[in-house]
Design an enzyme around this catalytic site. Structure first.
Site, PDB file in Angstrom:
ATOM      1  N   LYS A 190       1.395   7.003  -6.255  1.00  0.00           N
ATOM      2  CA  LYS A 190       2.278   7.311  -5.121  1.00  0.00           C
ATOM      3  C   LYS A 190       2.724   6.024  -4.439  1.00  0.00           C
ATOM      4  CE  LYS A 190       1.717   8.140  -0.825  1.00  0.00           C
ATOM      5  NZ  LYS A 190       2.947   7.500  -0.297  1.00  0.00           N
ATOM      6  N   GLU A 263      -8.147  -2.199  -1.578  1.00  0.00           N
ATOM      7  CA  GLU A 263      -7.653  -3.534  -1.242  1.00  0.00           C
ATOM      8  C   GLU A 263      -6.968  -3.389   0.106  1.00  0.00           C
ATOM      9  OE1 GLU A 263      -5.668  -6.279  -0.347  1.00  0.00           O
ATOM     10  OE2 GLU A 263      -4.301  -6.038  -2.036  1.00  0.00           O
ATOM     11  N   CYS A 297      -0.984  -8.924   2.698  1.00  0.00           N
ATOM     12  CA  CYS A 297      -2.367  -8.660   3.118  1.00  0.00           C
ATOM     13  C   CYS A 297      -3.176  -9.942   3.192  1.00  0.00           C
ATOM     14  CB  CYS A 297      -3.023  -7.663   2.176  1.00  0.00           C
ATOM     15  SG  CYS A 297      -2.819  -8.108   0.465  1.00  0.00           S
ATOM     16  N   GLU A 392      -4.821  -7.775  12.629  1.00  0.00           N
ATOM     17  CA  GLU A 392      -3.777  -8.053  11.643  1.00  0.00           C
ATOM     18  C   GLU A 392      -2.427  -7.684  12.263  1.00  0.00           C
ATOM     19  OE1 GLU A 392      -3.824  -5.434   8.187  1.00  0.00           O
ATOM     20  OE2 GLU A 392      -3.408  -7.157   6.906  1.00  0.00           O
TER      21      GLU A 392
END
Ligand code: NAI
Length: 779
Positions: A190, A263, A297, A392
């Site tokens: 997906k 991850e 990331c 983040e």
């Protein structure tokens, strides 16, 4: 305008790439993106709009696949899987190669579609995303070809459910699909709701490359479709995205026997020492935090610069920021494109506007009047605990602080809940290679940044997730050892009438920090033999005992820095001391379980030899990446491992789980066989006489079901293994979502501890983390 003018001002005209072919491709699909199942396009609907973030224009309609549509895709994948595996490594290699070739032929279309959909500069999609994605398929064609000879005895999981984010839509697709297919799994993938279009092109290329129907299935939609895929009958889940969703997926898959790789996010440090080549380090930052608008990331989003050069460094950095060109992603001269979606733009804006600390510098460059653009931003003078130093941002925003000494740099770098990547700049190779092992990160770049390759494992530690992608290490996530089919059955303790079998042992204590300790609660239980004779008493450990044991294990952290040679010697010494007491241990096991003592002790000695042998031989790999350098895939210990040891083989099971863990440099808190605990408690003296430092091995006795949640909840435990004969996987996996600790829990099949299943690579994988250190090397 003269050439000198151009050099002075860096003003040059636009060089836009045409979107014509890409728009025509979308039009050819009826302006809709939808599911691709069993080699066919499913019915597509315009449930959600797909927009170009640079202009706000609608590109297509997106089908939000329902749970039924997701199930249909999983069924197609299941039907296709045996045939795909039966094709053999060479058969799969040919098809993976064909995919790579098809992608190469359509690389321009893929790059333009990616930039239209995601907003990333065409320079990046054309020169980085697409070539890296293609390289991934080539590399994995090779891994498929070599799989049978290099990794005999391994098999695929079956159907892999894969969920990817929007920051590298095609590249993340490649990272997921290539290893899964190479290993013989079929997939249902997906893509993220903002960026589905390149996956649609990819599906079409699969058809053209001769991928058998059902091997690659794409379901489209948002988080709800993702949830449906997680809930579907898949055999493995791989996810890349936010830590929050990763945690939810960990909880949703708990106890289902589905291996999971995550991850997740990061706040990766970018450390510049005062002897660094400053201009290179400044240029590196452009790649670290302005590459892909900082939506990476592993972005080097936290600048740590040594005090003596900070002022000069920030000044040069600001000058460089002012030279960045922001605008139309399809313009080949643009450095910084659009943020993926207004939602993400709002998140970035909110986070930066909410900060009241330090000084904020925004690049002095024109922004397009419309579209999702955010200026490259530098925030200096933040304290290490400031929210922006910890959270983040996932945008083109760099936060910065200073340090004085290398050890302070390490401390600041590790002051985060994440552990994805780290970058180091220094001209002093001694300093760089001294600091690299001290960083808590899955990837470390020395004098370079944001380098990726299909051969180099990538992935994080701590709350950045677990598992690796790339190379043999990444392929391992899609394989498992072929195992026997015998069901795991609970082993119950024997009961009895209390008559002592002979001179009665005192109550066996716990073993914590190298000393025997009374259980905190003061409780013990009688241990009976198969005929009911009373053999002794075993302590019942509680939460406090677990805490003490974890503390002792942490205090023994020096063990992780010992050499493999030293650990090997200690394991040999353990074997020697155990063999001096073979008769005694064999008799104890016979009394506890009824038979098999001599064989079990002999097997335990052999196993200690195995792990002594491995202790100085797990040396990682040097990956020849197609960049100027080497990627060293090193194996580091996981840390403190809590383990529920096998019930059925009380000595061999304990040795088989403790020995690999300590051989690799971990410290353990082991709960011995619940049914037959006294074989474990007898081992204390052997540990004492074998020079195992206190705290490296801690042994508790008691109820697995009571102690497992305590270990899984404990924030200072880095991994939990369970080989208990009771299936405790649901609780352990759900609770381990807290700090995203690694878990290795029994599946439903029994393990033959005497055979090859009782040792081998799987133990090494679970006892180590791969740290990939990129170093300059060669020309
Ligand atoms: P997300 O984690 O929500 O989305 C990633 C993927 O997971 C998408 O395909 C999404 O549809 C799917 N998803 C969402 N909820 C799900 C659920 N409950 N079950 C299964 N699948 C689900 O990330 P999002 O919202 O796109 O971005 C939010 C933040 O996440 C960003 O600001 C950034 O901080 C972080 N992020 C990190 C990424 C990374 O590579 N580590 C990539 C994307 C986002």
């Amino acid at each position: 305008m003269t050439i000198k003018d151009i050099f002075d001002t860096m003003e040059y005209g636009p060089a836009p790439e045409s979107a014509k072919e890409a728009l025509a491709w979308i039009e050819g699909r009826g302006g809709l993106a939808g599911p691709f199942v069993d080699g066919q396009w499913g019915a597509a609907r315009a449930d959600i709009d797909i927009r170009n973030p640079a202009t706000g224009e609608r590109l297509a309609g997106l089908t939000k696949c329902t749970p039924d549509e997701v199930d249909a895709a999983v069924k197609a994948a299941r039907k296709a899987q045996p045939g795909w595996w039966a094709l053999g490594g060479h058969g799969r290699a040919r098809i993976l190669y064909a995919i790579a070739r098809m992608m190469q032929k359509q690389s321009r279309l893929l790059a333009v579609i990616e930039s239209l959909d995601n907003g990333k500069p065409i320079r990046e999609s054309r020169d980085i995303d697409v070539p890296l994605a293609i390289r991934h398929f080539y590399h994995h064609a090779g891994l498929a070809q070599l799989l049978e000879s290099e990794q005999p005895g391994m098999e695929p999981h079956g159907v892999a459910g894969q969920i990817i984010p929007w920051n590298f839509p095609l590249l993340m697709l490649a990272w997921k699909i290539a290893p899964a297919l190479a290993a013989g799994n079929t997939v249902v993938l997906k893509p993220a709701e903002y960026t589905t279009l390149s996956a649609q092109v990819f599906a079409e290329l699969c058809r053209q490359a001769g991928v058998p129907p059902g091997v690659v299935n794409i379901v489209t939609g948002d988080g709800e479709t993702g949830q449906a895929l997680v809930a579907a009958e898949v055999d493995k889940i791989a996810f890349t995205g936010s830590t929050e969703v990763g945690r939810r997926i960990r909880q949703a898959t708990a106890g289902r026997g589905i291996p999971l790789t995550l991850e997740l996010g990061g706040k990766s440090p970018y450390i510049v020492f005062e002897d660094a080549d400053i201009d290179s380090a400044v240029e590196g930052l452009v790649d670290a935090i302005w590459f892909n608008q900082g939506q990476v990331c592993c972005a080097g989003s936290r600048l740590l610069v040594q005090e003596g050069i900070a002022e000069e460094f920030h000044a040069r950095l600001k000058r460089r920021m002012d030279g960045l060109r922001i605008g139309d992603p399809l313009d080949k001269c643009v450095d910084v494109g659009a943020i993926v979606d207004p939602v993400q733009l709002e998140t970035i804006t909110r986070l930066v506007d909410g900060n009241m600390e330090g000084e904020t510098y925004r690049a002095n460059v024109p922004l397009p009047a419309t579209g999702c653009f955010y200026p490259p931003t530098l925030i200096t003078g933040l304290s290490p605990a400031a929210p922006l130093m910890q959270e983040e941002i996932f945008g083109p925003v760099l936060v910065s602080t200073t340090f004085r000494t290398p050890s302070e740099a390490v401390e600041l770098a590790n002051n985060t809940r994440y552990g994805l990547a780290a970058t180091l700049w220094s001209e002093n190779v001694n300093l760089a290679l001294d600091v690299a092992p001290k960083l808590k990160a899955g990837v470390v770049w020395v004098n370079g940044t944001n380098m990726f390759d299909a051969a180099a494992p990538f992935g994080g530690v701590r709350e950045s997730g677990f598992g690796r992608e790339g190379g043999w290490e990444g392929l391992g996530a899609y394989l498992r050892p072929v195992r026997g089919a015998a069901k795991l059955t609970p082993v119950a303790a024997f009961t009895g009438d209390g008559a002592p079998a002979g001179p009665l042992d005192r109550t066996a204590k716990l073993y914590i920090g190298g000393k025997q300790a009374r259980p905190d609660g003061g409780y013990s239980r009688p241990v009976h033999g198969p005929k009911g004779a009373l053999l002794g008493h075993a302590s019942l450990a509680n939460r406090k005992d677990v805490r003490n044991a974890v503390e002792a294990a942490h205090a023994a952290k020096g063990w992780s820095r010992t050499t493999g040679h030293l650990r090997a010697q200690i394991l040999y010494y353990l074997a020697e001391n155990l063999s001096a007491r073979v008769g005694e241990f064999a008799a104890r096991i016979d009394a506890l379980t009824g038979a098999g003592g001599a064989v079990e002790v002999e097997a335990s000695i052999r196993r200690l030899f195995t792990w002594a042998a491995w202790a100085d031989k797990v040396d990682g790999q040097a990956k020849g990446v197609p960049l100027r350098g080497l990627a060293l895939a090193l194996r580091e210990p996981v840390g403190v491992i809590g383990m529920l040891c096998p019930d059925e083989a009380p000595l061999l099971g304990l040795i088989s789980t403790i020995a690999p863990a300590i051989a690799m440099g971990n410290r353990v808190v082991a709960v011995a066989s619940e049914a037959f605990p006294l074989a474990g408690t007898d081992l204390y003296q052997v540990l004492d006489t074998s020079d195992v430092p206190g705290g490296v091995v801690n042994i508790l006795t008691g109820s697995h079901a009571e102690l497992a949640p305590v270990l899984a909840d404990h924030l200072d435990v880095d991994a939990v293994w369970s080989f208990s004969s009771t299936d405790l996987s649901a609780g352990i996996e759900r609770r381990s979502a807290g700090n995203l600790k690694r878990s290795w829990v029994n599946d439903t099949r029994a393990r033959d501890w005497h055979g090859p299943e009782g040792e081998g690579r799987a133990f090494i994988e679970a006892a180590t983390e791969v740290k990939t250190v990129w170093v300059p090397y060669g020309e």
